[in-house]
Design a protein around this motif. Sequence first.
Motif, mmCIF file in Angstrom:
data_model
loop_
_atom_site.group_PDB
_atom_site.id
_atom_site.type_symbol
_atom_site.label_atom_id
_atom_site.label_comp_id
_atom_site.label_asym_id
_atom_site.label_seq_id
_atom_site.Cartn_x
_atom_site.Cartn_y
_atom_site.Cartn_z
ATOM 1 N N GLY A 26 98.773 -49.709 89.175
ATOM 2 C CA GLY A 26 98.860 -50.715 88.135
ATOM 3 C C GLY A 26 97.792 -51.769 88.164
ATOM 4 O O GLY A 26 97.670 -52.553 87.248
ATOM 5 N N SER A 27 97.032 -51.823 89.237
ATOM 6 C CA SER A 27 95.953 -52.796 89.311
ATOM 7 C C SER A 27 94.906 -52.262 90.279
ATOM 8 O O SER A 27 95.024 -51.150 90.788
ATOM 9 N N ILE A 28 93.879 -53.028 90.508
ATOM 10 C CA ILE A 28 92.822 -52.590 91.414
ATOM 11 C C ILE A 28 93.260 -52.895 92.834
ATOM 12 O O ILE A 28 93.233 -54.041 93.284
ATOM 13 N N PHE A 29 93.675 -51.858 93.544
ATOM 14 C CA PHE A 29 94.253 -52.025 94.865
ATOM 15 C C PHE A 29 93.321 -52.764 95.815
ATOM 16 O O PHE A 29 93.742 -53.610 96.592
ATOM 17 N N SER A 30 92.040 -52.464 95.728
ATOM 18 C CA SER A 30 91.107 -52.985 96.724
ATOM 19 C C SER A 30 90.911 -54.491 96.650
ATOM 20 O O SER A 30 90.373 -55.090 97.579
ATOM 21 N N ILE A 31 91.375 -55.140 95.577
ATOM 22 C CA ILE A 31 91.177 -56.584 95.490
ATOM 23 C C ILE A 31 92.288 -57.355 96.170
ATOM 24 O O ILE A 31 92.202 -58.579 96.309
ATOM 25 N N TYR A 32 93.335 -56.678 96.595
ATOM 26 C CA TYR A 32 94.474 -57.363 97.183
ATOM 27 C C TYR A 32 94.515 -57.200 98.694
ATOM 28 O O TYR A 32 94.246 -56.117 99.225
ATOM 29 N N ALA A 33 94.901 -58.268 99.343
ATOM 30 C CA ALA A 33 95.394 -58.118 100.706
ATOM 31 C C ALA A 33 96.807 -57.527 100.607
ATOM 32 O O ALA A 33 97.487 -57.671 99.590
ATOM 33 N N MET A 34 97.228 -56.862 101.661
ATOM 34 C CA MET A 34 98.530 -56.215 101.667
ATOM 35 C C MET A 34 99.302 -56.597 102.923
ATOM 36 O O MET A 34 98.698 -56.846 103.983
ATOM 37 N N GLY A 35 100.605 -56.619 102.795
ATOM 38 C CA GLY A 35 101.425 -56.993 103.942
ATOM 39 C C GLY A 35 102.712 -56.196 104.011
ATOM 40 O O GLY A 35 103.149 -55.604 103.018
ATOM 41 N N TRP A 36 103.274 -56.169 105.213
ATOM 42 C CA TRP A 36 104.591 -55.590 105.452
ATOM 43 C C TRP A 36 105.530 -56.683 105.941
ATOM 44 O O TRP A 36 105.157 -57.509 106.789
ATOM 45 N N TYR A 37 106.740 -56.640 105.415
ATOM 46 C CA TYR A 37 107.811 -57.536 105.819
ATOM 47 C C TYR A 37 109.041 -56.698 106.149
ATOM 48 O O TYR A 37 109.106 -55.521 105.786
ATOM 49 N N ARG A 38 110.016 -57.311 106.800
ATOM 50 C CA ARG A 38 111.264 -56.600 107.062
ATOM 51 C C ARG A 38 112.426 -57.569 106.974
ATOM 52 O O ARG A 38 112.271 -58.775 107.184
ATOM 53 N N GLN A 39 113.594 -56.990 106.671
ATOM 54 C CA GLN A 39 114.805 -57.789 106.591
ATOM 55 C C GLN A 39 115.946 -57.021 107.230
ATOM 56 O O GLN A 39 116.319 -55.942 106.752
ATOM 57 N N ALA A 40 116.457 -57.578 108.305
ATOM 58 C CA ALA A 40 117.601 -56.994 108.990
ATOM 59 C C ALA A 40 118.889 -57.550 108.388
ATOM 60 O O ALA A 40 118.878 -58.630 107.785
ATOM 61 N N PRO A 41 120.007 -56.846 108.542
ATOM 62 C CA PRO A 41 121.273 -57.317 107.974
ATOM 63 C C PRO A 41 121.607 -58.723 108.469
ATOM 64 O O PRO A 41 121.558 -59.011 109.664
ATOM 65 N N GLY A 42 121.936 -59.591 107.528
ATOM 66 C CA GLY A 42 122.331 -60.954 107.869
ATOM 67 C C GLY A 42 121.190 -61.880 108.254
ATOM 68 O O GLY A 42 121.428 -63.022 108.657
ATOM 69 N N LYS A 43 119.953 -61.393 108.132
ATOM 70 C CA LYS A 43 118.798 -62.212 108.504
ATOM 71 C C LYS A 43 117.858 -62.391 107.321
ATOM 72 O O LYS A 43 117.902 -61.648 106.347
ATOM 73 N N GLN A 44 116.993 -63.379 107.447
ATOM 74 C CA GLN A 44 115.996 -63.604 106.412
ATOM 75 C C GLN A 44 114.860 -62.590 106.520
ATOM 76 O O GLN A 44 114.595 -62.044 107.603
ATOM 77 N N ARG A 45 114.192 -62.366 105.404
ATOM 78 C CA ARG A 45 113.037 -61.496 105.418
ATOM 79 C C ARG A 45 111.933 -62.143 106.259
ATOM 80 O O ARG A 45 111.679 -63.340 106.146
ATOM 81 N N GLU A 46 111.278 -61.338 107.105
ATOM 82 C CA GLU A 46 110.245 -61.884 107.977
ATOM 83 C C GLU A 46 108.954 -61.089 107.878
ATOM 84 O O GLU A 46 108.964 -59.884 107.609
#
Length: 121
Positions: A26-46
């Motif tokens: 949907g857009s030019i991938f190479s212009i973006y930085a990318m990240g991974w996050y995770r969310q465990a049950p009952g916890k905030q996304r980190e």
Amino acid sequence: QVQLVESGGGLVQPGGSLRLSCAASGSIFSIYAMGWYRQAPGKQREFVAGISRVGSTNYADSVKGRFTISRDNAKNTVYLQMNSLQPEDTAVYYCNSGSYYSGSYYTGNYWGQGTQVTVSS
């Protein structure tokens, strides 16, 4: 607009490995930085890991030395190689497109739907 689709999650035993993928469109991938996050049950996304447009990376302390983020701009895909997985790594893992400067990743507005990673014997 950016669409992000994660894959590669699953059930793995402690000490095992998984590789997550996030395909962007949907857009030019190479212009973006990318990240991974995770969310465990009952916890905030980190934050887990981030990668700049040119491959600079940063990681949460909890995953340093075990996880590796990489990207393939030709395939519009970012990866998260996860080794030495532990039960505390169990979470839904999300891909994000954002920005990266001064050695840090900054969350953007676009998220994938998430992929479940379960570490259990």
